[in-house]
Scaffold this motif. Sequence first.
Motif, mmCIF file in Angstrom:
data_model
loop_
_atom_site.group_PDB
_atom_site.id
_atom_site.type_symbol
_atom_site.label_atom_id
_atom_site.label_comp_id
_atom_site.label_asym_id
_atom_site.label_seq_id
_atom_site.Cartn_x
_atom_site.Cartn_y
_atom_site.Cartn_z
ATOM 1 N N TYR A 28 0.859 -1.179 0.000
ATOM 2 C CA TYR A 28 0.000 0.000 0.000
ATOM 3 C C TYR A 28 0.895 1.229 0.000
ATOM 4 O O TYR A 28 2.050 1.189 0.427
ATOM 5 N N ASP A 29 0.329 2.362 -0.496
ATOM 6 C CA ASP A 29 1.060 3.630 -0.552
ATOM 7 C C ASP A 29 0.487 4.537 0.531
ATOM 8 O O ASP A 29 -0.652 5.005 0.411
ATOM 9 N N GLY A 66 8.036 1.532 6.889
ATOM 10 C CA GLY A 66 7.306 0.681 7.831
ATOM 11 C C GLY A 66 6.500 -0.426 7.151
ATOM 12 O O GLY A 66 6.488 -0.553 5.929
ATOM 13 N N VAL A 67 5.863 -1.176 8.004
ATOM 14 C CA VAL A 67 5.004 -2.262 7.538
ATOM 15 C C VAL A 67 3.829 -2.405 8.532
ATOM 16 O O VAL A 67 4.009 -2.219 9.736
ATOM 17 N N ALA A 107 4.643 -0.889 3.157
ATOM 18 C CA ALA A 107 4.507 0.470 2.617
ATOM 19 C C ALA A 107 5.485 0.645 1.463
ATOM 20 O O ALA A 107 6.674 0.334 1.567
ATOM 21 N N MET A 108 4.957 1.164 0.333
ATOM 22 C CA MET A 108 5.791 1.338 -0.861
ATOM 23 C C MET A 108 5.085 2.281 -1.813
ATOM 24 O O MET A 108 3.851 2.237 -1.930
ATOM 25 N N ILE A 132 5.450 -0.696 -6.550
ATOM 26 C CA ILE A 132 4.754 -1.913 -6.100
ATOM 27 C C ILE A 132 4.843 -2.981 -7.191
ATOM 28 O O ILE A 132 4.592 -2.702 -8.364
ATOM 29 N N PRO A 133 5.246 -4.212 -6.837
ATOM 30 C CA PRO A 133 5.357 -5.293 -7.837
ATOM 31 C C PRO A 133 4.037 -5.517 -8.562
ATOM 32 O O PRO A 133 2.952 -5.401 -7.979
ATOM 33 N N SER A 134 4.165 -5.836 -9.831
ATOM 34 C CA SER A 134 2.957 -6.033 -10.648
ATOM 35 C C SER A 134 2.148 -7.251 -10.194
ATOM 36 O O SER A 134 0.931 -7.317 -10.419
#
Length: 228
Positions: A150-151, A163-164, A208-209, A214-216
């Motif tokens: 998630y962003d 974070g995560v 968080a990314m 974010i990977p496809s």
Amino acid sequence: MASNHSQKVEAIADHADADNDSSHVNAKSIVLSNEAKVEQANAHSLINPKKEITFTVGTNDIAEAAHQIADQKAAAAKAAEEQAAAEQAAAEQAAAEQAAAEKAQQEAQQAAQNAAAASAASAASASSSAVTTASTETTTNKGTFKLSFYDPSVLGSGLGYGGVAANLSVFPKGTRLKITLSDGTVWYRTVNDTGSFAAGNPNQLDVAMPNSQIPSAGVLTATVEVVG
């Protein structure tokens, strides 16, 4: 002297022929004339005596010139000696300044080398410390977890991307996690949030990314370890 001469003339006259009165008269005239000349010469010598040539020691031109030449030579020798001494002093000062400059340069180079060596040693020590820390890092394997992404900025969160979100009963806030993907990629994240999805799925992490990274695939699996 005049009388002796006249006596000789008288004698000559007496021996002359007595009949020859003219010869006798002539002889006396000669005597008188000679006596007058002698007396005149004596009087002249008394009035004009001969002048003697005298020399005063040390005042003639040749001696004075010799003294001047000697003085000039002495002054020139002294000036040359002083100039030589000044040149020698200047040369010694220049040599001392050059030696000081070379010494300062050598000291500066040595200081730079020492600083470089110290920096290299410090870097090597830090690197060794990091390697040691990594090699002595203790982790606890928590198994395989699903990963979703998630962003935070899209959701209006200011927690950032380090974070995560996790199930807080499994990983309390502040837990540092080492996440290793199937391709060997390693991420380090700190638990700083939880979500309803993570709360209902204890074996899943929401990483968080930024959306652009974010990977496809959307959902991945990874080995999760607790660091420390």
